[in-house]
Write an enzyme that holds these catalytic residues in place. Structure first.
Site, PDB file in Angstrom:
ATOM      1  N   VAL A  47      -1.463  -2.773  11.270  1.00 29.98           N
ATOM      2  CA  VAL A  47      -0.808  -2.125  12.414  1.00 29.98           C
ATOM      3  C   VAL A  47       0.695  -2.408  12.396  1.00 29.98           C
ATOM      4  O   VAL A  47       1.508  -1.526  12.662  1.00 29.98           O
ATOM      5  CB  VAL A  47      -1.448  -2.567  13.750  1.00 29.98           C
ATOM      6  CG1 VAL A  47      -0.709  -1.958  14.930  1.00 29.98           C
ATOM      7  CG2 VAL A  47      -2.920  -2.172  13.786  1.00 29.98           C
ATOM      8  N   CYS A  48       1.078  -3.627  12.049  1.00 30.68           N
ATOM      9  CA  CYS A  48       2.501  -3.983  11.996  1.00 30.68           C
ATOM     10  C   CYS A  48       3.223  -3.164  10.926  1.00 30.68           C
ATOM     11  O   CYS A  48       4.332  -2.686  11.146  1.00 30.68           O
ATOM     12  CB  CYS A  48       2.671  -5.475  11.727  1.00 30.68           C
ATOM     13  SG  CYS A  48       1.985  -6.532  13.017  1.00 30.68           S
ATOM     14  N   THR A  49       2.596  -3.011   9.797  1.00 26.63           N
ATOM     15  CA  THR A  49       3.195  -2.230   8.715  1.00 26.63           C
ATOM     16  C   THR A  49       3.408  -0.788   9.157  1.00 26.63           C
ATOM     17  O   THR A  49       4.493  -0.229   8.986  1.00 26.63           O
ATOM     18  CB  THR A  49       2.317  -2.293   7.454  1.00 26.63           C
ATOM     19  OG1 THR A  49       2.209  -3.660   7.044  1.00 26.63           O
ATOM     20  CG2 THR A  49       2.903  -1.461   6.328  1.00 26.63           C
TER      21      THR A  49
END
Length: 159
Positions: A47-49
């Protein structure tokens, strides 16, 4: 927890734009414009990527003068370097390894995936007077923000 209208006192964190590790001080950037802080749990998490790549691909940010974007997580600058290089991120990533800033802002999870004190997924926009103009925070680290509201806030700040 930090909210719109609050004042953010100056802070300094180590970070990198992909090559060298430097110290980044908030006031250096708010003196000449606005700053968007993108807080996220971990480099390379799915999700961060996706979220940071959405910032990379947000054309409106590329054409907005006097607005700087900084990603902030607990990861060390060495992980940030690799993350920036692998995904061609055009903004610095800062290391809040001890969680001092995220704790001060009230933006840390008590525990997430067996890790204590990692940054919540959050956006904080700070204007040239160090006043918070926009916040978005989620309790679910799997939820990503919509950049439309952020874009509207930035348009108001820079005009």
């Amino acid at each position: 927890m930090i909210s719109e209208g609050d004042t953010v006192t100056d802070f300094s964190l180590p970070g990198t734009a992909g090559e060298e590790i430097n110290e980044y001080e908030l006031s250096e950037y708010t003196d000449s414009g606005a700053v968007i802080l993108v807080l996220y749990p971990f480099d390379f998490s799915p999700v961060c990527t996706t979220e940071l790549c959405e910032f990379r691909d947000a054309n409106w940010l590329s054409f907005t003068e006097n607005v700087d974007v900084f990603g902030i997580s607990h990861d060390a600058c060495y992980a940030h370097k690799r993350f920036i290089q692998e995904y061609d991120l055009p903004f610095p990533l800062l290391s809040d390894t001890r969680g001092r800033l995220t704790d001060r802002l009230g933006l840390s999870y008590d525990e997430w995936e067996h890790h204590e004190g990692v940054p919540k997924r959050a956006l904080v926009t700070i204007d040239d007077t160090n006043t918070v103009r926009y916040t978005w925070v989620t309790e679910s680290a799997y939820e990503s923000p919509s950049l439309d509201e952020l874009h509207e806030t930035v348009k108001v700040i820079v005009n």
